[in-house]
Design a protein around this motif. Structure first.
Motif, PDB file in Angstrom:
ATOM      1  N   TYR A 160      -7.300  -2.803   4.578  1.00 24.91           N
ATOM      2  CA  TYR A 160      -5.974  -3.134   5.094  1.00 24.91           C
ATOM      3  C   TYR A 160      -5.708  -4.625   4.920  1.00 24.91           C
ATOM      4  N   ASN A 216       3.212   1.119   4.620  1.00 24.21           N
ATOM      5  CA  ASN A 216       3.414  -0.281   4.980  1.00 24.21           C
ATOM      6  C   ASN A 216       4.099  -0.344   6.340  1.00 24.21           C
ATOM      7  N   SER A 273      -6.091   3.192   3.448  1.00 25.99           N
ATOM      8  CA  SER A 273      -5.548   1.840   3.334  1.00 25.99           C
ATOM      9  C   SER A 273      -4.135   1.775   3.882  1.00 25.99           C
ATOM     10  N   SER A 319       0.861  -1.172   0.000  1.00 27.49           N
ATOM     11  CA  SER A 319       0.000   0.000   0.000  1.00 27.49           C
ATOM     12  C   SER A 319       0.904   1.231   0.000  1.00 27.49           C
ATOM     13  N   HIS A 320       0.297   2.400   0.043  1.00 24.96           N
ATOM     14  CA  HIS A 320       1.063   3.640   0.152  1.00 24.96           C
ATOM     15  C   HIS A 320       1.908   3.623   1.427  1.00 24.96           C
ATOM     16  N   SER A 366      -3.964  -1.366  -6.814  1.00 24.33           N
ATOM     17  CA  SER A 366      -4.420  -2.170  -5.693  1.00 24.33           C
ATOM     18  C   SER A 366      -5.592  -3.068  -6.050  1.00 24.33           C
TER      19      SER A 366
END
Length: 196
Positions: free
Chosen positions: A154, A54, A122, A51-52, A75
């Motif tokens: 998530y 982590n 997210s 994700s953007h 995603s």
């Protein structure tokens, strides 16, 4: 004396709140199994590895985070064909990108860095082991799951091979050179420049 130490360690583990134990999936194994058992007419499920933002948890419960520039649409959770490769791609993460999180500042760092994007918030939480104990994450995930005002997405998974390697270099302070690593290509998709 040895028996006392074993009893002491057992008592500490027994006192941990079971609700604070979190399970991390091995996404590669999970998605292969899920797709092998699914209806062939249903699009194949692709694992969402990154994700953007982590977050990482090591074997001692220490927390870290790093950010990636994930383009819009990357995603997507479903593949179009039966040739989906379930290995994570090599992301060129460096030890400098990984930041240690002091547990006292965990909530502030989470709130500051998990941004709304693609219509929701997210993040990815990755652990070195299959299960881990974390009251901080347990409390946070429970509050997210109760949050009806925001859209959350998530993933809780095991660390990728790249994350494990880069984190070990971060912690040791040794010079990291991905060209010298013996990558296991059954667990990662390497760029052609790294393939031996």
């Amino acid at each position: 004396m040895r028996h006392l130490i074993i009893l002491f360690l057992f008592a500490i583990v027994s006192c941990q709140n079971k609700e604070d134990i979190i399970v991390a999936r091995d996404l590669q194994e999970y998605c292969i199994k899920a797709n092998s058992e699914s209806d062939p007419s249903i699009p194949m499920l692709e694992p969402l590895y990154y994700s953007h933002i982590n977050f990482l948890i090591d074997e001692n419960g220490s927390m870290y985070y790093y950010m990636l520039n994930i383009p819009h649409g990357a995603s997507c959770g479903y593949g179009k064909t039966s040739t989906v490769d379930f290995r994570p791609e090599f992301k060129r993460i460096t030890p400098d990108q990984i930041n240690y999180i002091n547990k006292n500042h965990f909530n502030a760092i989470f709130r500051e860095n998990v941004k709304t994007q693609f219509g929701g918030r997210s993040f990815v939480l990755a652990s070195i082991s299959d299960t881990f104990y974390s009251p901080e994450w347990s409390t946070l995930i429970n509050s997210i799951d109760r949050d009806k005002k925001s859209r959350w997405a998530y993933t809780i998974r095991k660390m990728t091979q790249e994350e494990q390697v880069v984190l070990s270099y971060k912690k040791s302070g040794k010079k990291y050179d991905p060209e010298t690593i013996a990558w296991d290509t059954t667990k990662i998709i390497l760029p052609k420049t790294l393939k031996k």
